[in-house]
Design a protein around this motif. Structure first.
Motif, PDB file in Angstrom:
ATOM      1  N   ALA A 137      33.398  41.389  45.169  1.00 30.84           N
ATOM      2  CA  ALA A 137      32.963  41.833  43.908  1.00 30.84           C
ATOM      3  C   ALA A 137      32.728  40.400  42.917  1.00 30.84           C
ATOM      4  O   ALA A 137      32.351  39.509  43.603  1.00 30.84           O
ATOM      5  N   ALA A 138      32.808  40.156  41.993  1.00 33.38           N
ATOM      6  CA  ALA A 138      31.712  39.517  41.172  1.00 33.38           C
ATOM      7  C   ALA A 138      31.874  39.465  39.456  1.00 33.38           C
ATOM      8  O   ALA A 138      32.767  40.452  38.965  1.00 33.38           O
ATOM      9  N   ILE A 139      31.821  38.737  38.389  1.00 25.94           N
ATOM     10  CA  ILE A 139      32.399  38.635  36.572  1.00 25.94           C
ATOM     11  C   ILE A 139      31.048  37.426  36.493  1.00 25.94           C
ATOM     12  O   ILE A 139      31.265  36.669  37.631  1.00 25.94           O
ATOM     13  N   SER A 140      30.957  38.132  35.365  1.00 29.38           N
ATOM     14  CA  SER A 140      30.310  36.908  34.408  1.00 29.38           C
ATOM     15  C   SER A 140      30.813  35.879  34.392  1.00 29.38           C
ATOM     16  O   SER A 140      32.289  35.429  34.031  1.00 29.38           O
ATOM     17  N   GLY A 141      29.823  34.722  33.692  1.00 31.07           N
ATOM     18  CA  GLY A 141      30.284  33.678  33.211  1.00 31.07           C
ATOM     19  C   GLY A 141      32.630  33.377  32.193  1.00 31.07           C
ATOM     20  O   GLY A 141      32.868  32.443  32.011  1.00 31.07           O
ATOM     21  N   SER A 142      31.831  34.340  31.226  1.00 29.73           N
ATOM     22  CA  SER A 142      31.934  34.663  30.156  1.00 29.73           C
ATOM     23  C   SER A 142      33.893  35.416  30.495  1.00 29.73           C
ATOM     24  O   SER A 142      34.497  35.192  29.996  1.00 29.73           O
ATOM     25  N   GLY A 143      33.377  35.692  31.427  1.00 24.78           N
ATOM     26  CA  GLY A 143      34.664  36.567  32.358  1.00 24.78           C
ATOM     27  C   GLY A 143      34.266  38.476  31.719  1.00 24.78           C
ATOM     28  O   GLY A 143      35.571  39.054  31.898  1.00 24.78           O
ATOM     29  N   GLY A 144      33.422  38.565  30.732  1.00 24.71           N
ATOM     30  CA  GLY A 144      33.657  40.028  30.192  1.00 24.71           C
ATOM     31  C   GLY A 144      32.746  41.128  31.381  1.00 24.71           C
ATOM     32  O   GLY A 144      33.200  41.716  30.569  1.00 24.71           O
ATOM     33  N   SER A 145      32.394  40.396  31.792  1.00 26.52           N
ATOM     34  CA  SER A 145      31.280  41.749  32.711  1.00 26.52           C
ATOM     35  C   SER A 145      32.199  41.596  34.871  1.00 26.52           C
ATOM     36  O   SER A 145      32.707  40.582  35.108  1.00 26.52           O
ATOM     37  N   THR A 146      32.526  42.632  34.899  1.00 26.66           N
ATOM     38  CA  THR A 146      32.781  42.757  36.486  1.00 26.66           C
ATOM     39  C   THR A 146      31.598  43.695  37.109  1.00 26.66           C
ATOM     40  O   THR A 146      31.116  44.602  36.585  1.00 26.66           O
ATOM     41  N   ASN A 147      31.967  43.481  38.460  1.00 28.98           N
ATOM     42  CA  ASN A 147      30.960  44.256  38.785  1.00 28.98           C
ATOM     43  C   ASN A 147      31.611  44.514  40.470  1.00 28.98           C
ATOM     44  O   ASN A 147      32.210  43.575  41.283  1.00 28.98           O
ATOM     45  N   TYR A 148      32.129  45.587  40.641  1.00 24.03           N
ATOM     46  CA  TYR A 148      32.373  45.748  42.688  1.00 24.03           C
ATOM     47  C   TYR A 148      31.985  46.639  42.830  1.00 24.03           C
ATOM     48  O   TYR A 148      30.703  47.706  42.847  1.00 24.03           O
TER      49      TYR A 148
ATOM     50  N   LYS B 107      36.646  49.170  44.726  1.00 21.75           N
ATOM     51  CA  LYS B 107      36.826  49.603  43.225  1.00 21.75           C
ATOM     52  C   LYS B 107      37.839  50.260  43.171  1.00 21.75           C
ATOM     53  O   LYS B 107      38.660  51.442  43.524  1.00 21.75           O
ATOM     54  N   GLY B 108      38.859  50.138  42.281  1.00 25.22           N
ATOM     55  CA  GLY B 108      39.607  50.702  42.173  1.00 25.22           C
ATOM     56  C   GLY B 108      40.833  50.053  42.572  1.00 25.22           C
ATOM     57  O   GLY B 108      42.183  50.444  41.921  1.00 25.22           O
ATOM     58  N   ARG B 109      40.959  49.191  43.701  1.00 24.42           N
ATOM     59  CA  ARG B 109      41.673  48.663  44.629  1.00 24.42           C
ATOM     60  C   ARG B 109      41.993  47.169  43.957  1.00 24.42           C
ATOM     61  O   ARG B 109      43.563  46.220  44.199  1.00 24.42           O
ATOM     62  N   PHE B 110      41.252  46.281  43.917  1.00 19.45           N
ATOM     63  CA  PHE B 110      40.504  44.790  43.780  1.00 19.45           C
ATOM     64  C   PHE B 110      40.018  44.806  42.676  1.00 19.45           C
ATOM     65  O   PHE B 110      39.693  45.771  41.939  1.00 19.45           O
ATOM     66  N   THR B 111      40.777  43.635  41.874  1.00 19.47           N
ATOM     67  CA  THR B 111      40.654  43.176  40.251  1.00 19.47           C
ATOM     68  C   THR B 111      40.369  42.003  40.628  1.00 19.47           C
ATOM     69  O   THR B 111      40.787  40.965  41.140  1.00 19.47           O
ATOM     70  N   ILE B 112      38.863  41.902  40.193  1.00 12.45           N
ATOM     71  CA  ILE B 112      38.467  39.986  39.933  1.00 12.45           C
ATOM     72  C   ILE B 112      38.908  39.447  38.366  1.00 12.45           C
ATOM     73  O   ILE B 112      38.455  40.532  37.407  1.00 12.45           O
ATOM     74  N   SER B 113      38.787  38.238  38.342  1.00  9.26           N
ATOM     75  CA  SER B 113      39.528  37.968  37.426  1.00  9.26           C
ATOM     76  C   SER B 113      39.281  36.030  37.306  1.00  9.26           C
ATOM     77  O   SER B 113      39.209  35.577  38.412  1.00  9.26           O
ATOM     78  N   ARG B 114      39.241  35.418  36.272  1.00 11.20           N
ATOM     79  CA  ARG B 114      38.900  34.157  36.127  1.00 11.20           C
ATOM     80  C   ARG B 114      39.469  33.199  35.135  1.00 11.20           C
ATOM     81  O   ARG B 114      39.857  34.070  33.716  1.00 11.20           O
ATOM     82  N   ASP B 115      39.747  32.134  35.309  1.00  8.23           N
ATOM     83  CA  ASP B 115      40.778  31.271  34.007  1.00  8.23           C
ATOM     84  C   ASP B 115      39.606  29.837  34.321  1.00  8.23           C
ATOM     85  O   ASP B 115      39.822  29.543  34.842  1.00  8.23           O
ATOM     86  N   ASN B 116      39.184  30.546  33.299  1.00  9.31           N
ATOM     87  CA  ASN B 116      38.022  28.904  32.759  1.00  9.31           C
ATOM     88  C   ASN B 116      38.757  27.390  32.068  1.00  9.31           C
ATOM     89  O   ASN B 116      38.101  26.684  32.298  1.00  9.31           O
ATOM     90  N   ALA B 117      40.124  28.061  31.903  1.00 10.32           N
ATOM     91  CA  ALA B 117      40.405  26.210  31.263  1.00 10.32           C
ATOM     92  C   ALA B 117      40.841  25.951  32.417  1.00 10.32           C
ATOM     93  O   ALA B 117      41.250  24.411  32.494  1.00 10.32           O
ATOM     94  N   LYS B 118      41.531  26.634  34.307  1.00 13.20           N
ATOM     95  CA  LYS B 118      42.030  26.386  34.772  1.00 13.20           C
ATOM     96  C   LYS B 118      40.549  25.896  35.829  1.00 13.20           C
ATOM     97  O   LYS B 118      40.948  25.645  37.116  1.00 13.20           O
TER      98      LYS B 118
END
Length: 128
Positions: free
Chosen positions: A49-60, A65-76
């Motif tokens: 999985a991958a996620i854009s720098g802004s967090g607005g786009s993801t790729n699996y 797909k449907g089982r894993f979720t990628i997320s990010r917290d840019n503040a942390k």
């Protein structure tokens, strides 16, 4: 230079869940795509999985797909991979990766060649 440290791996039964975390330091975190890859015993490293720098786009990968979720917290300065409905074939060493030379809005890449920084990996074992 980006330093990455993964955590959260372990042993889980099939059907269970795990959450992996990756802490990043160095180059301004929020500006580049991040990803997760894995390498199973005897196999090549593969995209998860991958996620854009802004967090607005993801790729699996289709396999997660449907089982894993990628997320990010840019503040942390962290990126996470929530894994659910785990299967024995998900057993692998999971690696966090950063693509620090791509822009914040760049669509998250799937190729390992796009990622210039890698963590040491964390083991995930799913028992049947």
């Amino acid at each position: 230079q980006v330093q990455l440290v993964e955590s959260g791996g372990g042993l889980v039964q099939a059907g269970g869940s795990l959450r992996l975390s990756c802490a990043a330091s160095g180059r301004t975190f929020r500006r580049y795509p991040m990803g997760w890859f894995r390498r199973a015993p005897g196999k090549e490293r593969e995209f998860v999985a991958a996620i854009s720098g802004s967090g607005g786009s993801t790729n699996y990968a289709d396999s997660v797909k449907g089982r894993f979720t990628i997320s990010r917290d840019n503040a942390k300065n962290t990126v996470a991979l929530q894994m659910s409905s785990l299967k024995p074939e998900d057993t692998a060493v999971y690696y966090c990766a950063a693509a620090p030379y791509y822009s914040e809005t760049y669509y998250p890449p799937r190729s390992s060649a796009a990622f210039g920084s890698w963590g040491q990996g964390t083991q995930v074992t799913v028992s049947s």
